[in-house]
Write a protein that holds these residues in place. Structure first.
Motif, mmCIF file in Angstrom:
data_model
loop_
_atom_site.group_PDB
_atom_site.id
_atom_site.type_symbol
_atom_site.label_atom_id
_atom_site.label_comp_id
_atom_site.label_asym_id
_atom_site.label_seq_id
_atom_site.Cartn_x
_atom_site.Cartn_y
_atom_site.Cartn_z
ATOM 1 N N PHE A 142 3.669 -5.482 7.137
ATOM 2 C CA PHE A 142 4.733 -4.623 6.602
ATOM 3 C C PHE A 142 5.037 -3.470 7.552
ATOM 4 O O PHE A 142 6.195 -3.134 7.820
ATOM 5 C CB PHE A 142 4.316 -4.045 5.232
ATOM 6 N N THR A 143 3.956 -2.875 8.043
ATOM 7 C CA THR A 143 4.142 -1.737 8.937
ATOM 8 C C THR A 143 4.863 -2.150 10.213
ATOM 9 O O THR A 143 5.761 -1.440 10.694
ATOM 10 C CB THR A 143 2.778 -1.106 9.271
ATOM 11 N N ASN B 271 8.345 -2.488 9.395
ATOM 12 C CA ASN B 271 8.911 -1.147 9.184
ATOM 13 C C ASN B 271 9.238 -0.466 10.504
ATOM 14 O O ASN B 271 10.329 0.094 10.672
ATOM 15 C CB ASN B 271 7.910 -0.277 8.420
ATOM 16 N N VAL C 212 -1.746 0.930 9.417
ATOM 17 C CA VAL C 212 -0.619 1.513 10.146
ATOM 18 C C VAL C 212 -0.994 1.765 11.602
ATOM 19 O O VAL C 212 -0.268 1.369 12.518
ATOM 20 C CB VAL C 212 -0.162 2.825 9.467
ATOM 21 N N ARG D 277 -9.310 -1.102 4.769
ATOM 22 C CA ARG D 277 -8.841 -2.452 4.470
ATOM 23 C C ARG D 277 -7.734 -2.824 5.460
ATOM 24 O O ARG D 277 -6.865 -2.002 5.814
ATOM 25 C CB ARG D 277 -8.350 -2.555 3.035
ATOM 26 N N MET E 150 11.199 6.501 6.846
ATOM 27 C CA MET E 150 12.310 5.742 7.434
ATOM 28 C C MET E 150 13.636 6.166 6.815
ATOM 29 O O MET E 150 14.617 6.425 7.523
ATOM 30 C CB MET E 150 12.115 4.237 7.204
ATOM 31 N N THR F 13 5.900 5.232 4.446
ATOM 32 C CA THR F 13 6.652 4.876 5.653
ATOM 33 C C THR F 13 8.119 4.627 5.315
ATOM 34 O O THR F 13 9.017 5.050 6.033
ATOM 35 C CB THR F 13 6.039 3.631 6.314
ATOM 36 N N TRP F 14 8.341 3.963 4.181
ATOM 37 C CA TRP F 14 9.743 3.740 3.769
ATOM 38 C C TRP F 14 10.455 5.061 3.552
ATOM 39 O O TRP F 14 11.619 5.218 3.928
ATOM 40 C CB TRP F 14 9.776 2.918 2.475
ATOM 41 N N ASN G 238 -0.397 -5.346 4.709
ATOM 42 C CA ASN G 238 0.334 -4.111 4.986
ATOM 43 C C ASN G 238 0.510 -3.864 6.482
ATOM 44 O O ASN G 238 1.407 -3.141 6.897
ATOM 45 C CB ASN G 238 -0.386 -2.929 4.354
ATOM 46 N N TYR H 262 8.053 8.902 14.446
ATOM 47 C CA TYR H 262 7.414 8.359 13.249
ATOM 48 C C TYR H 262 5.995 8.892 13.107
ATOM 49 O O TYR H 262 5.619 9.395 12.045
ATOM 50 C CB TYR H 262 7.404 6.828 13.302
ATOM 51 N N ALA I 95 0.824 -1.204 0.000
ATOM 52 C CA ALA I 95 0.000 0.000 0.000
ATOM 53 C C ALA I 95 0.861 1.257 0.000
ATOM 54 O O ALA I 95 2.040 1.225 0.344
ATOM 55 C CB ALA I 95 -0.924 -0.006 1.212
ATOM 56 N N LEU J 120 12.802 0.578 11.861
ATOM 57 C CA LEU J 120 13.070 1.985 12.140
ATOM 58 C C LEU J 120 13.570 2.164 13.576
ATOM 59 O O LEU J 120 14.531 2.909 13.818
ATOM 60 C CB LEU J 120 11.795 2.809 11.926
ATOM 61 N N VAL K 212 2.656 2.135 3.232
ATOM 62 C CA VAL K 212 3.922 1.453 3.488
ATOM 63 C C VAL K 212 5.051 2.134 2.719
ATOM 64 O O VAL K 212 6.152 2.339 3.254
ATOM 65 C CB VAL K 212 3.816 -0.049 3.104
#
Lengths: 228, 162
Positions: free
Chosen positions: B10-11, B14, A118, B3, A39, A35-36, B7, A97, A29, B18, A32
Motif C-alpha cells: 500500500f505504501t 501511495n 513505510v 509487523r 497525500m 499517508t492518505w 501495508n 513526504y 494500517a 503521490l 497507510v
C-alpha cells in the motif's frame, strides 16, 4: 512506570484501521491512512497553490510557491548531479513526504514513519530506483560490471550493498523516529510542563526534517554513484 | 509492533501515486511557468537588442548625414567664396577699366578743350594784333590779306618757340 510502558507500547503499536474484505481480508494500517491524509493535503495544496500562475505581476502566493519548489528541487537536484537530474521529482516528493510524516505527530497523528512497513517500502523503492538508474545510465552489462568495480574481489560486498543499503536506510529512519518518540514520552513523564516543548523542537521538528534530508541525501548519493 | 505485511505494498502505491500527483500538480506547473517566463524574458531581451542595434544604426546614419551636410556646407561656401572672389575681381577689373576709360576720355577731352582754348586764344590774339596793327598802320600798309598772313606766320613761330 507500568502505565508509561503500557502507554508507549500502545502508541507504538500500529493499529489496523479497517480491513478490506478481499480474500482473507487486507488489513489497512493506521500508517497507510495517515499517508492518505498527507497525500490529500499535499495534492490539494499543490493544486490550489498553483492556480492562476502568471509570468508577470505574480502574486505573493505564486512567488512563495516558486521559491519553495525551486529551492527544494535545487537542493535535491544539486545532490543528484547532472546525470541523475531526472530523479529529482521523485526524491523531492519523498523529501516532502518523509518530512511531513515525521512531524505530523505534532498535529496528533501517528507518524507513518513509525511503521516499519513505510520505512521499508521507502528504502526498497530507493534501492530499486538506484538499480534502475544504474541500468538506464550504463545498460544491463555496464550495471552488472559495476558490481566488480573497482576490483573483482569486492564483488560480494557490492552485492551485499543491495541488502545493507536499504536496510540501513529503513532502520535509520525508523529508529530515529521511534527513538525520538520514546524519549519525548519519557520527558513528558518527568516534567509535563515547559521541558517537552523545548525538546520537542529538536526531537519532533529538527530530527524529523533532518532524517528526511538524510534519507534523500543518501539515496541521491547512491544514484549519483550508480550513474557515474 | 514490528509487523511487515500488505501495508508495505500500500505504501509503495501511495508513494508512487503521490510522486506522480506532485509532478502533475506542483513541479510541472512551477517549472512550466518559470520556463515560460524565462522564454519571455529571452524574447524581450532579443527584442531590446534588435531595437538597440537599429537605433545605433539610425544614429550612425544620422551622424553620417550630418557629416555629409557639413561637408556640403563647406563645399558650397568654398564655391560661393570662389565665385564671389572672381565676381569681385571682374567688377574691380571692370571698374578699373571704366575708370581708365573715363580718365583717358577726360584727358582727351581736356586736351582737345585746351587745344580749342589755345586756338581761340591764338585767333583772338591774332585778331587783337591785327586790329591793333590795322589801327596803327591803317590801310596804308599793303593789302589786308598780306597783313593777316604775316601775323599768322609770326604767331605760329611764337607758338613753336614756346
Amino acid at each position: 512506570m507500568e502505565a508509561v510502558a503500557e502507554h508507549i507500547q500502545e502508541e507504538l503499536n500500529v493499529q489496523t484501521v479497517f480491513t478490506i474484505p478481499i480474500g482473507g481480508g487486507l488489513p489497512v494500517a493506521e500508517s497507510v491512512v495517515v499517508t492518505w491524509i498527507i497525500m490529500g493535503v499535499l495534492i490539494l495544496l499543490a493544486f490550489f497553490l498553483t492556480r492562476g500562475f502568471k509570468t508577470r505581476n505574480i502574486s505573493k502566493r505564486q512567488a512563495a510557491v516558486e521559491v519553495v519548489v525551486t529551492k527544494l528541487t535545487g537542493l535535491v537536484g544539486g545532490m543528484l548531479g547532472e546525470e541523475g537530474e531526472s530523479y529529482t521529482t521523485y526524491l523531492t516528493t519523498v523529501l516532502l513526504y518523509i518530512g511531513i510524516a515525521n512531524i505530523i505527530g505534532i498535529f496528533g497523528f501517528k507518524s507513518p514513519t513509525k511503521d516499519l512497513n513505510v520505512t521499508l517500502a521507502l528504502a526498497l523503492m530507493s534501492i530499486i530506483l538506484v538499480q534502475i538508474a544504474g541500468i538506464r545510465a550504463k545498460g544491463v552489462k555496464g550495471w552488472l560490471k559495476a558490481f566488480t568495480q573497482p576490483i573483482a574481489i569486492v564483488t560480494p560486498f557490492n552485492i551485499l550493498d543491495l541488502v545493507t543499503r536499504p536496510l540501513s536506510l529503513c532502520m535509520r529512519l525508523f529508529g530515529n523516529v521511534l527513538g525520538a518518540f520514546v524519549i519525548m514520552k519519557l520527558i513528558e513523564q518527568v516534567l509535563p510542563v515547559f521541558l517537552p516543548a523545548v525538546f520537542s523542537v529538536y526531537f519532533d521538528l529538527f530530527d524529523g526534517l533532518l532524517q528526511a534530508y538524510v534519507f534523500v541525501f543518501l539515496t541521491s548519493l547512491y544514484i549519483k554513484e550508480a550513474v557515474e | 509492533m514490528l509487523r511487515i505485511d500488505i501495508n508495505l505494498i500500500f505504501t509503495v502505491i501511495n508513494i508512487l501515486v503521490l510522486a506522480i500527483a506532485m509532478k502533475i500538480f506542483l513541479f510541472k506547473p512551477v517549472k512550466d511557468i518559470i520556463d515560460k517566463r524565462q522564454k519571455e524574458a529571452d524574447e524581450e531581451y532579443e527584442k531590446a537588442t534588435v531595437a538597440k542595434n537599429k537605433a545605433d544604426e539610425l544614429r550612425q546614419q544620422y551622424d553620417d548625414s550630418l557629416l555629409k551636410l557639413e561637408e556640403e556646407k563647406k563645399e558650397t561656401l568654398r564655391t560661393a567664396r570662389k565665385n564671389a572672389d572672381s565676381e569681385y575681381q571682374r567688377i574691380i577689373g571692370l571698374a578699373e577699366s571704366k575708370a581708365a576709360t573715363i580718365k583717358s576720355d577726360a584727358q582727351i577731352q581736356a586736351e582737345s578743350t585746351r587745344q580749342q582754348v589755345l586756338k581761340r586764344a591764338e585767333r583772338e590774339i591774332a585778331d587783337m594784333v591785327l586790329n591793333a596793327t590795322e589801327k596803327m598802320t591803317g590801310e596804308a600798309v599793303g593789302g589786308k590779306e598780306i597783313n593777316s598772313s604775316l601775323y599768322d606766320e609770326f604767331l605760329s613761330k611764337a607758338g613753336e618757340e614756346q
